[in-house]
Design a protein around this motif. Structure first.
Motif, PDB file in Angstrom:
ATOM      1  N   ILE A   1    -108.958 -21.909  60.281  1.00 37.91           N
ATOM      2  CA  ILE A   1    -108.750 -23.214  60.924  1.00 37.91           C
ATOM      3  C   ILE A   1    -110.082 -23.804  61.368  1.00 37.91           C
ATOM      4  CG2 ILE A   1    -107.759 -24.349  62.935  1.00 37.91           C
ATOM      5  CD1 ILE A   1    -105.381 -22.468  62.715  1.00 37.91           C
ATOM      6  N   ALA A   2    -110.954 -22.958  61.885  1.00 35.77           N
ATOM      7  CA  ALA A   2    -112.281 -23.433  62.297  1.00 35.77           C
ATOM      8  C   ALA A   2    -113.052 -23.985  61.109  1.00 35.77           C
ATOM      9  CB  ALA A   2    -113.053 -22.297  62.961  1.00 35.77           C
ATOM     10  N   ILE A   3    -112.955 -23.326  59.958  1.00 35.37           N
ATOM     11  CA  ILE A   3    -113.621 -23.814  58.743  1.00 35.37           C
ATOM     12  C   ILE A   3    -113.039 -25.152  58.313  1.00 35.37           C
ATOM     13  CG2 ILE A   3    -113.950 -23.358  56.288  1.00 35.37           C
ATOM     14  CD1 ILE A   3    -114.136 -20.394  56.968  1.00 35.37           C
ATOM     15  N   GLU A   4    -111.715 -25.267  58.396  1.00 37.87           N
ATOM     16  CA  GLU A   4    -111.056 -26.517  58.023  1.00 37.87           C
ATOM     17  C   GLU A   4    -111.521 -27.663  58.917  1.00 37.87           C
ATOM     18  OE1 GLU A   4    -106.516 -27.867  56.886  1.00 37.87           O
ATOM     19  OE2 GLU A   4    -106.826 -26.524  58.592  1.00 37.87           O
ATOM     20  N   GLU A   5    -111.633 -27.405  60.212  1.00 40.83           N
ATOM     21  CA  GLU A   5    -112.070 -28.445  61.146  1.00 40.83           C
ATOM     22  C   GLU A   5    -113.528 -28.824  60.902  1.00 40.83           C
ATOM     23  OE1 GLU A   5    -111.220 -26.663  64.893  1.00 40.83           O
ATOM     24  OE2 GLU A   5    -109.094 -27.235  64.875  1.00 40.83           O
ATOM     25  N   GLN A   6    -114.365 -27.842  60.584  1.00 41.47           N
ATOM     26  CA  GLN A   6    -115.766 -28.136  60.294  1.00 41.47           C
ATOM     27  C   GLN A   6    -115.900 -28.979  59.032  1.00 41.47           C
ATOM     28  OE1 GLN A   6    -117.708 -24.327  60.104  1.00 41.47           O
ATOM     29  NE2 GLN A   6    -117.531 -23.942  62.306  1.00 41.47           N
ATOM     30  N   ASN A   7    -115.097 -28.668  58.021  1.00 42.41           N
ATOM     31  CA  ASN A   7    -115.139 -29.449  56.786  1.00 42.41           C
ATOM     32  C   ASN A   7    -114.682 -30.882  57.028  1.00 42.41           C
ATOM     33  OD1 ASN A   7    -116.037 -27.236  55.323  1.00 42.41           O
ATOM     34  ND2 ASN A   7    -113.981 -26.622  54.673  1.00 42.41           N
ATOM     35  N   ALA A   8    -113.665 -31.048  57.874  1.00 42.06           N
ATOM     36  CA  ALA A   8    -113.177 -32.393  58.179  1.00 42.06           C
ATOM     37  C   ALA A   8    -114.247 -33.207  58.891  1.00 42.06           C
ATOM     38  CB  ALA A   8    -111.913 -32.305  59.026  1.00 42.06           C
ATOM     39  N   LEU A   9    -114.950 -32.578  59.829  1.00 40.73           N
ATOM     40  CA  LEU A   9    -116.015 -33.278  60.546  1.00 40.73           C
ATOM     41  C   LEU A   9    -117.171 -33.615  59.613  1.00 40.73           C
ATOM     42  CD1 LEU A   9    -116.118 -31.241  63.893  1.00 40.73           C
ATOM     43  CD2 LEU A   9    -115.287 -33.582  63.570  1.00 40.73           C
ATOM     44  N   ALA A  10    -117.480 -32.707  58.695  1.00 35.84           N
ATOM     45  CA  ALA A  10    -118.586 -32.945  57.768  1.00 35.84           C
ATOM     46  C   ALA A  10    -118.312 -34.115  56.838  1.00 35.84           C
ATOM     47  CB  ALA A  10    -118.865 -31.683  56.955  1.00 35.84           C
ATOM     48  N   HIS A  11    -117.034 -34.346  56.523  1.00 40.97           N
ATOM     49  CA  HIS A  11    -116.662 -35.451  55.644  1.00 40.97           C
ATOM     50  C   HIS A  11    -116.263 -36.693  56.425  1.00 40.97           C
ATOM     51  CE1 HIS A  11    -116.359 -31.993  52.880  1.00 40.97           C
ATOM     52  NE2 HIS A  11    -116.577 -32.871  51.914  1.00 40.97           N
ATOM     53  N   GLY A  12    -116.430 -36.639  57.721  1.00 42.42           N
ATOM     54  CA  GLY A  12    -116.114 -37.797  58.539  1.00 42.42           C
ATOM     55  C   GLY A  12    -114.638 -38.089  58.653  1.00 42.42           C
ATOM     56  N   GLU A  13    -113.812 -37.087  58.486  1.00 44.90           N
ATOM     57  CA  GLU A  13    -112.370 -37.276  58.574  1.00 44.90           C
ATOM     58  C   GLU A  13    -111.921 -37.106  60.013  1.00 44.90           C
ATOM     59  OE1 GLU A  13    -110.596 -34.511  55.944  1.00 44.90           O
ATOM     60  OE2 GLU A  13    -111.526 -35.340  54.130  1.00 44.90           O
ATOM     61  N   ALA A  14    -110.934 -37.906  60.375  1.00 39.51           N
ATOM     62  CA  ALA A  14    -110.410 -37.833  61.740  1.00 39.51           C
ATOM     63  C   ALA A  14    -109.584 -36.577  61.907  1.00 39.51           C
ATOM     64  CB  ALA A  14    -109.565 -39.067  62.046  1.00 39.51           C
ATOM     65  N   GLN A  15    -109.641 -35.987  63.097  1.00 35.65           N
ATOM     66  CA  GLN A  15    -108.821 -34.817  63.391  1.00 35.65           C
ATOM     67  C   GLN A  15    -107.368 -35.237  63.546  1.00 35.65           C
ATOM     68  OE1 GLN A  15    -110.046 -31.569  63.561  1.00 35.65           O
ATOM     69  NE2 GLN A  15    -111.817 -32.579  62.672  1.00 35.65           N
ATOM     70  N   GLY A  16    -106.466 -34.275  63.325  1.00 35.70           N
ATOM     71  CA  GLY A  16    -105.034 -34.564  63.436  1.00 35.70           C
ATOM     72  C   GLY A  16    -104.656 -34.906  64.865  1.00 35.70           C
ATOM     73  N   GLY A  17    -103.473 -35.471  65.023  1.00 34.89           N
ATOM     74  CA  GLY A  17    -102.998 -35.854  66.337  1.00 34.89           C
ATOM     75  C   GLY A  17    -102.712 -34.653  67.204  1.00 34.89           C
ATOM     76  N   GLU A  18    -102.198 -34.931  68.351  1.00 34.42           N
ATOM     77  CA  GLU A  18    -101.901 -33.852  69.295  1.00 34.42           C
ATOM     78  C   GLU A  18    -100.837 -32.924  68.725  1.00 34.42           C
ATOM     79  OE1 GLU A  18    -100.363 -33.288  73.923  1.00 34.42           O
ATOM     80  OE2 GLU A  18    -100.704 -35.299  73.079  1.00 34.42           O
TER      81      GLU A  18
END
Length: 254
Positions: free
Chosen positions: A41-58
């Motif tokens: 999950i940490a890797i997935e979140e890092q990849n999302a941030l690297a591509h400028g993707e917004a994090q999921g909702g609450e």
């Protein structure tokens, strides 16, 4: 002599054995699997941030709740359901099994289920942690997995039928293995190969997750078979067969 019990008592034994197995498997999954899921999950979140993707909702359910209460609730319910499945299979197939031992029959059914339902699909389509897999192919992956699961059970059935065509023990074992291997080989060749693991995903983390997943299922089915066999043995000692009961009554009258 096979144990004669009502289906209700067999089902109760299976459900209890399944609950025990599910909770123990949940303990293993918590220790061996959850740290790998957190890392993925940490890797997935890092990849999302690297591509400028917004994090999921609450999150509707927090991650802490998922891997604590949620995990044991899920494995407990899953194990209970599988216990009911094993008890039903035992009730339907007991008379067809070529053994007079209820313990051997219960353990044999659990081992067959572990091989056909878990091991055969795992070798073809090993599970992947979060951050692995294309959402667009989820339907194909689901149907392919269900197909290999069904074919795994067919392979077990084919192996049993092949073994019963022989009389000598070593020939039965050889025929059974060949029958099983032929069906599995055909299934693996016909079903599509799916490999969506990114090259950048850590290989060590991937395989630790997969081994933890296999270990969880192995513990679940092993404990389920042993617990169910133990409960059957307990029922056998507390509920003797009619012949044994008649002998005891005759001895008492004498």
């Amino acid at each position: 002599m096979p144990l004669t019990l009502s289906f209700g008592r067999l089902l109760t034994a299976g459900l209890l054995a399944g609950l025990i197995a599910g909770l123990l498997a949940g303990g293993f999954a918590y220790l061996a699997g959850e740290p790998r899921i957190d890392a993925a999950i940490a890797i997935e979140e890092q990849n999302a941030l690297a591509h400028g993707e917004a994090q999921g909702g609450e999150e509707l359910v927090s991650r802490d709740t998922q891997k604590n209460v949620g995990l044991f609730l899920a494995t407990g319910l899953y194990g209970t359901a599988l216990g009911g499945f094993l008890a039903t299979a035992y009730a339907l197939l007991r008379r067809r099994l070529h053994t007079s031992s209820d313990t051997r029959a219960a353990l044999g059914l659990a081992a067959a289920a572990l091989t056909g339902i878990v091991l055969v699909p795992w070798l073809k389509y090993p599970p992947n942690p979060p951050a692995v897999g294309d959402p667009a192919t989820i339907n194909q992956r689901t149907w392919s997995y269900l197909a290999v699961l069904v074919l795994g059970l067919v392979a077990i059935w084919a192996g049993i039928l092949a073994a019963r065509t022989q009389t000598h023990e070593w020939r039965r074992a050889t025929a059974g293995l060949l029958g099983f291997a032929v069906v599995v080989t055909i299934a693996y060749l016909l079903l599509p190969t799916i490999n969506e693991v990114p090259d950048t995903f850590p290989a060590v983390l991937l395989w630790k997750f997969r081994i933890a997943s296999l270990g969880t299922q192995t513990i679940l089915w092993t404990v389920l078979g042993i617990a169910f066999a133990g409960l059957l043995n307990r029922l056998a000692t507390s509920n003797p067969t009619p012949d044994v009961a008649a002998d005891k009554a005759a001895t008492a009258d004498a």
